[in-house]
Write a protein that holds these residues in place. Structure first.
Motif, PDB file in Angstrom:
ATOM      1  N   UNK A 150       3.753   6.119 -13.550  1.00 20.95           N
ATOM      2  CA  UNK A 150       2.918   5.152 -14.692  1.00 20.95           C
ATOM      3  C   UNK A 150       3.104   6.046 -15.756  1.00 20.95           C
ATOM      4  N   UNK A 151       2.543   7.244 -15.498  1.00 22.60           N
ATOM      5  CA  UNK A 151       2.283   8.207 -16.593  1.00 22.60           C
ATOM      6  C   UNK A 151       3.621   8.483 -17.290  1.00 22.60           C
ATOM      7  N   UNK A 152       4.681   8.640 -16.814  1.00 24.51           N
ATOM      8  CA  UNK A 152       5.979   8.842 -17.505  1.00 24.51           C
ATOM      9  C   UNK A 152       6.455   7.912 -18.208  1.00 24.51           C
ATOM     10  N   UNK A 153       6.130   6.688 -17.820  1.00 27.98           N
ATOM     11  CA  UNK A 153       6.432   5.270 -18.459  1.00 27.98           C
ATOM     12  C   UNK A 153       5.554   5.336 -19.567  1.00 27.98           C
ATOM     13  N   UNK A 161      -3.424  -0.116 -22.477  1.00 33.02           N
ATOM     14  CA  UNK A 161      -3.655  -1.436 -21.488  1.00 33.02           C
ATOM     15  C   UNK A 161      -3.004  -1.301 -20.404  1.00 33.02           C
ATOM     16  N   UNK A 162      -1.719  -1.266 -20.509  1.00 30.07           N
ATOM     17  CA  UNK A 162      -0.791  -1.480 -19.559  1.00 30.07           C
ATOM     18  C   UNK A 162      -0.887  -0.509 -18.479  1.00 30.07           C
ATOM     19  N   UNK A 167      -3.000   0.529 -12.910  1.00 32.01           N
ATOM     20  CA  UNK A 167      -3.806   1.273 -12.111  1.00 32.01           C
ATOM     21  C   UNK A 167      -4.978   0.565 -11.305  1.00 32.01           C
ATOM     22  N   UNK A 168      -5.299  -0.636 -11.961  1.00 29.02           N
ATOM     23  CA  UNK A 168      -5.952  -1.750 -11.520  1.00 29.02           C
ATOM     24  C   UNK A 168      -5.679  -2.344 -10.088  1.00 29.02           C
ATOM     25  N   UNK A 200      -5.793  10.117 -25.739  1.00 31.58           N
ATOM     26  CA  UNK A 200      -6.220   8.858 -25.845  1.00 31.58           C
ATOM     27  C   UNK A 200      -6.341   7.957 -24.558  1.00 31.58           C
ATOM     28  N   UNK A 201      -5.468   8.173 -23.518  1.00 25.09           N
ATOM     29  CA  UNK A 201      -5.776   7.490 -22.403  1.00 25.09           C
ATOM     30  C   UNK A 201      -7.004   7.802 -21.739  1.00 25.09           C
ATOM     31  N   UNK A 202      -7.293   9.199 -21.673  1.00 20.61           N
ATOM     32  CA  UNK A 202      -8.637   9.209 -21.010  1.00 20.61           C
ATOM     33  C   UNK A 202      -9.835   8.881 -21.803  1.00 20.61           C
ATOM     34  N   UNK A 203      -9.903   8.612 -23.006  1.00 24.00           N
ATOM     35  CA  UNK A 203     -10.746   8.013 -23.619  1.00 24.00           C
ATOM     36  C   UNK A 203     -11.033   6.415 -23.364  1.00 24.00           C
ATOM     37  N   UNK A 204      -9.849   5.872 -23.152  1.00 24.38           N
ATOM     38  CA  UNK A 204      -9.674   4.542 -22.865  1.00 24.38           C
ATOM     39  C   UNK A 204      -9.960   4.041 -21.351  1.00 24.38           C
ATOM     40  N   UNK A 205      -9.717   5.008 -20.656  1.00 28.91           N
ATOM     41  CA  UNK A 205      -9.862   4.754 -19.183  1.00 28.91           C
ATOM     42  C   UNK A 205     -11.319   4.926 -18.903  1.00 28.91           C
ATOM     43  N   UNK A 206     -11.819   6.026 -19.584  1.00 31.34           N
ATOM     44  CA  UNK A 206     -13.258   6.480 -19.050  1.00 31.34           C
ATOM     45  C   UNK A 206     -14.080   5.190 -19.041  1.00 31.34           C
TER      46      UNK A 206
END
Length: 411
Positions: A150-153, A161-162, A167-168, A200-206
């Motif tokens: 998932x992280x590589x993609x 969002x994807x 992850x959900x 950015x991912x850490x900011x959006x997933x937190x």
């Protein structure tokens, strides 16, 4: 004469022989009658013995039975009357017991719940059945096998969002702190653009897929593993310090994260990372840290830019910054560059982060209140959003006489 005597003797001898035969026959008859008599007596004795033994067995069976028949009740096995000799002679259970009986009249039975262990239990007839999909929690091997692709993609498409949607579908459970650990570890081995994407991912997933505590736990583990990370990535201490500074600027890490390490660091690599983060935060007050990886802030979401504009007002010491930001947001609103939803999301992110922002800017609540009112007067935000502006809660204070009173803290 002689001939007559001979005939007489022969006749007498013949008669004597016949008498002897009759006597012998009579003796035989007598002996047979005696044997028959003895046989009759023996058979009679055996019959008496059998009857007596049968009576003894019946009496012993009755002595060990649960119910003792009263005298005169023999032969009444089908009767429902009490056989204990103590009842009134009424039927058992008031006539409600026995084979083929449905119970006493006017008897109400409670509703019995079906037993799932009953062999006649039918699940299809027990009402509406609800089926729910249960996803088992991932172990360490399954976690890396599922999350790494998932992280590589994500490094290819850059859509947070994807990633959140994928992850959900996974049950991370107690391994939520491993998610930021794995993301940062992969970014340290990648390019600068990859590190920007992970920030950015850490900011959006937190707050959605992981908490601030999960991120803090992940960075604690990364600092502990720095001696090993340096073997593969010599610049790991400096880059980890940049990650920490960026995460604190994005309110992904708590504001007291660096203070928790003061006077407790013995590792040289950990000290380098913490010093790097401290320098970046002191030189750049949060908003300019989006360039820490050399990538422009224009690539960030609009709602994040609106949030950073409001944070700039709260952390600024200049009096004209508020007016300039209001004019900028009004220009964005009138030109359609920022939509109503983006504007609301940006302000709401500031409202949520106010407890942490107020630690660095003590007057942030009063500044935010006046700035929100100014934006509403200029038509930048709606009345509903203005009403959601947070204020510092009232706290109890103690007067000189020792009595408690409630004071409203206005900063």
């Amino acid at each position: 004469m002689a001939s007559e005597e001979k005939q007489y003797l022969a006749a007498a001898k013949c008669i004597q022989t016949e008498d002897g035969n009759e006597a012998a026959r009579a003796g035989v008859l007598v002996s047979r009658e005696e044997e028959l008599h003895k046989a009759r007596l023996s058979a009679k004795a055996k019959r008496k013995l059998r009857k007596s033994s049968s009576r003894d067995s019946d009496s012993s069976h009755e002595s060990f039975s649960d119910s003792i028949e009263a005298p005169g009740t023999k032969g009444k096995m089908g009767d429902k009357k009490s056989r204990s000799g103590k009842g009134r002679g009424l039927p058992k259970k008031g006539g409600a017991g026995g084979k083929g009986v449905w119970g006493a009249a006017v008897q109400v039975y409670d509703v019995e719940q079906p037993d799932i262990h009953d062999p006649n239990y039918d699940d299809d007839k027990q009402g509406e059945t609800v089926y729910q999909t249960v996803v088992p929690e991932l172990d360490d091997h399954e976690f890396e096998k599922a999350v790494t692709p998932i992280i590589q993609e994500y490094f290819q498409h850059g859509d947070t969002k994807e990633v959140a949607t994928l992850l959900a579908q996974l049950n991370l459970g107690s391994k939520r702190s491993k998610l930021p650990f794995l993301c940062v570890s992969m970014a340290l081995e990648g390019k600068a653009s990859h590190r920007e994407l992970i920030s950015r991912l850490l900011a959006d997933l937190t707050g959605k897929r992981m908490s601030v505590e999960d991120v803090a736990s992940a960075f604690d583990q990364l600092l502990g593993d720095l001696p090993d990370l340096v073997l593969d990535t010599p610049e790991a201490p400096q880059m980890l310090g940049q990650f920490i500074a960026r995460a604190m600027a994005d309110h992904v890490l708590p504001t007291g994260f660096l203070d928790s390490y003061k006077g407790k660091v013995d590792c040289e690599q950990v000290r380098v990372s913490l010093d790097k983060a401290t320098v970046l935060l002191s030189m750049n007050r949060g908003v300019r840290l989006d360039n820490v990886w050399g990538v422009g802030g224009g690539l960030r979401p609009v709602k994040q830019l609106v949030k950073e504009a409001v944070v700039m007002v709260l952390e600024s010491t200049s009096s004209n910054v508020s007016d300039l930001i209001v004019k900028l947001l009004k220009c964005f609103w009138e030109s359609g560059f920022v939509t109503l939803d983006q504007m609301n999301r940006g302000f709401k992110r500031v409202f949520t982060a106010m407890p942490d922002i107020s630690l660095d800017a003590p007057n942030s609540y009063s500044t935010l209140k006046s700035f929100v009112n100014h934006c509403h007067q200029q038509g930048v935000i709606t009345k509903a959003l203005q009403d959601q502006c947070p204020t510092r809660e009232a706290k109890p204070a103690v007067n000189e006489d020792g009595s408690n009173c409630v004071m409203q803290v206005d900063q």
